[in-house]
Design an enzyme around this catalytic site. Structure first.
Site, PDB file in Angstrom:
ATOM      1  N   GLU A 457       0.775  -1.246   0.000  1.00 37.02           N
ATOM      2  CA  GLU A 457       0.000   0.000   0.000  1.00 37.02           C
ATOM      3  C   GLU A 457       0.806   1.295   0.000  1.00 37.02           C
ATOM      4  O   GLU A 457       0.254   2.357   0.289  1.00 37.02           O
ATOM      5  CB  GLU A 457      -0.991   0.007   1.180  1.00 37.02           C
ATOM      6  CG  GLU A 457      -2.004  -1.128   1.091  1.00 37.02           C
ATOM      7  CD  GLU A 457      -3.066  -1.126   2.194  1.00 37.02           C
ATOM      8  OE1 GLU A 457      -2.896  -0.401   3.174  1.00 37.02           O
ATOM      9  OE2 GLU A 457      -4.057  -1.861   2.050  1.00 37.02           O
ATOM     10  N   GLU A 554      -7.004  -7.813  -1.211  1.00 39.49           N
ATOM     11  CA  GLU A 554      -7.354  -7.591   0.196  1.00 39.49           C
ATOM     12  C   GLU A 554      -8.781  -7.106   0.280  1.00 39.49           C
ATOM     13  O   GLU A 554      -9.163  -6.182  -0.445  1.00 39.49           O
ATOM     14  CB  GLU A 554      -6.477  -6.499   0.824  1.00 39.49           C
ATOM     15  CG  GLU A 554      -5.190  -6.947   1.394  1.00 39.49           C
ATOM     16  CD  GLU A 554      -4.548  -5.869   2.272  1.00 39.49           C
ATOM     17  OE1 GLU A 554      -5.271  -5.036   2.855  1.00 39.49           O
ATOM     18  OE2 GLU A 554      -3.313  -5.863   2.341  1.00 39.49           O
TER      19      GLU A 554
HETATM   20  C1  BMA Z   1      -4.850  -3.232   4.828  1.00 41.59           C
HETATM   21  C2  BMA Z   1      -3.697  -4.129   5.199  1.00 41.59           C
HETATM   22  C3  BMA Z   1      -3.285  -3.971   6.609  1.00 41.59           C
HETATM   23  C4  BMA Z   1      -4.457  -3.749   7.509  1.00 41.59           C
HETATM   24  C5  BMA Z   1      -5.751  -4.115   6.836  1.00 41.59           C
HETATM   25  C6  BMA Z   1      -6.961  -3.867   7.682  1.00 41.59           C
HETATM   26  O1  BMA Z   1      -4.542  -1.929   4.799  1.00 41.59           O
HETATM   27  O2  BMA Z   1      -2.655  -3.990   4.308  1.00 41.59           O
HETATM   28  O3  BMA Z   1      -2.381  -2.921   6.708  1.00 41.59           O
HETATM   29  O4  BMA Z   1      -4.288  -4.430   8.675  1.00 41.59           O
HETATM   30  O5  BMA Z   1      -5.904  -3.399   5.668  1.00 41.59           O
HETATM   31  O6  BMA Z   1      -7.122  -2.514   7.989  1.00 41.59           O
END
Ligand code: BMA
Length: 774
Positions: A457, A554
């Site tokens: 990120e 994610e």
């Molecule tokens: C993203 C991940 C982590 C974090 C998750 C939940 O940003 O890369 O950095 O723990 O979301 O917020």
């Protein structure tokens, strides 16, 4: 004391020479704090926290508020020391090195009171020449500086401009400036994890002595030649030649099952030498490729490489070689602007389904092979095929990747940089260069790793301006970004590993990011690369809120861990949703409220008159909510594989956040149990909170044992949604859980991870369903 003496080379046949000896310094060391008021024994590999706990000087670090109570441990500067006798005649050896596989993190090393070197990077492997200082009886000292104090110093010394963020959000109760130290970034706290910036020797330490020459590294990569339609194997060996004359000889590479045996002549000049061998596998032999779980076998071939060198010196290496190709396909898609983003394994497009992996514990000495195997076996049992080793943790231990190879789990491997901007002064870059070059060599032979990714990120942090950098200052940070991930890390990957793709960040726009000079205006675009997506406000049962992206690397929702898990680290006064403890463990701003809000959209919130019942029911409901949300979102991404709607779609990956937990606290983690290839799915005609006619289900279980497995024969008096089976703290796995019970009886299996009995299970068994709340 038991001597760990390993004769690496057998004396075989007349005239053969023992070329090297290795003496392990694992085991008991002495640990002392900065002002000498505390002295205790401590294990290596290990860390100060574990040593203090083992001596009874501190309690369980995860208990209640101990993360704050034990802050002093990380703020002190500890020294590890040891005295030892070398059980062989040291003067007979031309070169003696001290090898440290992992030092956590900032230390100065003294050997027989002479400073031999320093360390500043827990991801690097260190080798120090101690030929001139080593004796029969020796002392070694590692004088650590607190990583927290070091990071603060480094940040202060960086006077030209700030490198944000300075500190984590207050809700995380963490330490500052973690981006200035090459250490597990989440060890200074994260939005799901505590702050335990450990100190210690976290991997192996040993002394290596050798004559003539020594094999430092040995790596290989299978490469498929498309035009010739044949496999080749590139083998790279790095030697330290200490003989004053060139060392000649031959290398025999054998892969018996592929009827391959090739012999090469070599001559090693004095100094550091690299030998590159190119092994051709005949076209006439069928090579079985390695496949991800669910797509085929994970066939591997035993290979031996024997170096027969002058003076009867034999060095033999054996390894398992797996053959597979991986391509990242970015090409135009009909009916949609942008480019695809998907992986072909052995020429076959594969949907990556899985999750994100974080460190399994704050204290790595507690992460055993058994734990890794259980977690990774759960991954394949849940029909996943991919894990992303996320950039805020650690490059995992060798065993992790060996298990992924064996089980067919594809690994998306981040380099360890996350959610921050980073400095690029020479010292920092030198440290990163050594780290990256070493990790590539260590990991590149694993077929499971299918991609390298520069960071987590950070392109997004920069371009979405998370740190409110003024427009005029932005070029400085872009320059730093490109210097670190493109001019350094990318170059090292291109030079060290041609067998898998590299992207600079996650999320990124892939080829489009490259076209936009390595930083895209919107790295989270649905038309390119991968996306990270979080939305806690919209109704997660409404699939229209999710992005029709090329690849979702994610996404997720929080839940609370089960009461039986929390019980171990809390006391009775903590057992309510608004207790000081419940607020303390929540590291994500507004997280507890978000969970209740999301649950309240479809479920009645628990309102028992018994506060403990309400707490347990609330925990249960957050888990049901999380399961439903992740299910809806995952199904959406799976469906989007085959469609283009409003010019978007062709999704080829869904990796939810996050597989595992680091401690007992609310987080995005969940370990699903499904065994079936296509589990039965249900469509709810209304939200459960609007359902009429649900009545309290009495669920009973008759438990019986069949070998190592326990059978739970369940019977319910009524339809029971989201049946949750719980056996307290008995470790193990149910064949299914959180299921809908629409038939009167159902049989579920329990696979214990440790020996247990029918009696113990009966005592601990507890079942909850949604009808308990209604
Ligand atoms: C993203 C991940 C982590 C974090 C998750 C939940 O940003 O890369 O950095 O723990 O979301 O917020």
């Amino acid at each position: 004391m038991r001597l760990h003496l390993l004769l690496l080379l057998a004396l075989c046949g007349a005239g053969t020479t023992a070329a090297e000896l290795s003496y392990s310094l694992r085991g008991n060391w002495s640990i002392c704090n900065g002002n000498g008021s505390l002295e205790l024994p401590g294990a290596v590999p290990g860390c100060v926290h574990s040593a203090l706990f083992q001596q009874g000087l501190i309690q369980d670090s995860y208990y209640r508020f101990n993360d704050l109570n034990y802050r002093w441990v990380s703020l002190d500067n500890w020294t590890y020391s040891k005295e030892f006798k070398i059980p062989f005649e040291i003067s007979k050896w031309q070169k003696v090195n001290l090898i440290l596989e992992g030092v956590d993190t900032v230390s100065k090393i003294l050997f027989n009171e002479v400073t031999i070197g320093e360390t500043d990077n827990m991801f690097n492997r260190y080798s120090f020449d101690i030929t001139n200082v080593v004796r029969d009886v020796n002392s070694i000292e590692l004088r650590f500086q607190s990583a927290v104090l070091y990071a603060a110093q480094q940040s202060k010394a960086h006077t030209r401009y700030q490198v944000p963020p300075d500190c984590p959000p207050l809700v995380q109760k963490g330490e500052c400036h973690v981006n200035f130290v090459r250490k597990e970034q989440c060890s200074f706290s994260w939005d799901w994890g505590p702050s335990f910036p450990t100190q210690g020797i976290w991997k192996d330490v040993r002394i290596e002595a050798y004559n003539i020459c020594h094999l430092n590294y040995f790596t290989f990569s299978p490469i498929y030649d498309k035009s010739a339609q044949e496999w080749n194997l590139e083998i790279e060996s790095t030697f330290d030649v200490v003989s004053s004359k060139p060392v000649g000889g031959q290398v025999i590479v054998a892969i018996p099952k592929l009827q391959t045996q090739q012999t090469y002549s070599i001559e090693l000049q004095p100094g550091k030498r690299i030998v590159e061998l190119f092994v051709n596998i005949s076209k006439n032999i069928t090579v079985e490729t390695w496949w991800p779980h669910g797509h085929g076998n994970q066939t591997g071939y035993n290979m031996t490489v024997l170096f027969e060198l002058d003076g009867g010196l034999n060095i033999e290496k054996s390894a398992k070689v797996y053959f597979r190709t991986v391509e990242l396909i970015e090409e135009p898609i009909k009916g949609s602007p942008g480019l695809s983003f998907y992986f072909k394994i052995n020429g076959f497009p594969i949907f990556l389904k899985g999750s994100n992996w974080i460190p399994a514990d704050s204290f790595q000495d507690r992460v055993t092979s058994e734990l890794l195997r259980l977690l990774l076996q759960s991954v394949v049992d849940a029909n996943m095929n991919t894990l992303r080793v996320w950039g805020g943790g650690i490059y995992e231990q060798d065993e992790f990747y060996e298990l992924c190879d064996e089980l067919g789990i594809m690994v998306w491997q981040d380099f360890m940089f996350a959610c921050a901007l980073y400095p690029t002064d020479q010292g920092f870059l030198d440290s990163v260069t050594a780290e990256v070059a070493y990790q590539i060599k260590r990991l590149k032979s694993h077929p499971s790793i299918i991609i390298w990714s520069g960071n987590n990120e950070n392109e997004e942090a920069l371009m979405m301006n998370w740190y409110h950098i003024s427009f005029t200052d932005r070029p400085i940070y872009i320059k730093d970004y490109v210097t670190l991930y493109v001019k350094n890390i990318r170059e090292l990957v291109l030079a060290g590993d041609k067998s898998r793709p590299f992207i600079t960040s996650s999320p990124t726009n892939g080829a489009e990011t490259v076209a936009e000079a390595w930083v895209s205006q919107n790295p989270n675009s649905n038309y390119f690369g991968d996306v990270h997506f979080y939305d806690y406000i919209s109704d997660c049962w409404n699939w229209k809120v999710f992005p029709k992206a090329r690849f979702a690397s994610e996404y997720g929702y929080q839940s609370w861990p089960s009461f039986s898990t929390l019980e171990k680290v809390s006391s009775t006064e903590d057992w309510s949703f608004n207790s000081k403890f419940s607020l303390h463990r929540q590291h994500h701003e507004g997280g507890n409220k978000q969970m209740l809000y999301q649950a309240g959209l479809h479920f009645k919130l628990p309102q028992s008159t018994d506060p403990l019942r309400t707490f347990k029911d609330t925990i249960y409901l957050t888990q049901v909510m999380q399961a439903q949300c992740v299910k809806t979102e995952t199904e959406f991404y799976r469906r989007s594989r085959s469609e283009i709607v409003d010019q978007q779609g062709h999704t080829m990956g869904a990796l939810y956040w996050q597989l595992n937990d680091i401690w007992q606290a609310p987080s995005w983690a969940s370990l699903a149990d499904h065994e079936l290839l296509s589990p039965t799915n249900y469509h709810f005609l209304s939200s459960p909170k609007e359902a009429v006619g649900l009545c309290k289900a009495q669920i009973t279980a008759i438990i019986s044992q069949q070998g190592d497995i326990f059978v739970f024969d369940l019977e319910t008096s009524a339809v029971a949604p989201f049946v949750w089976l719980d056996v307290g703290s008995i470790p193990g796995r149910f064949s299914d859980n959180g299921f809908l019970m629409t038939e009167k009886t159902r049989t579920i299996l329990f696979y214990p991870w440790e020996p247990t009995s029918k009696n113990e299970l009966e005592q601990s068994f507890h079942v909850t369903s949604l009808t308990d709340i209604y």
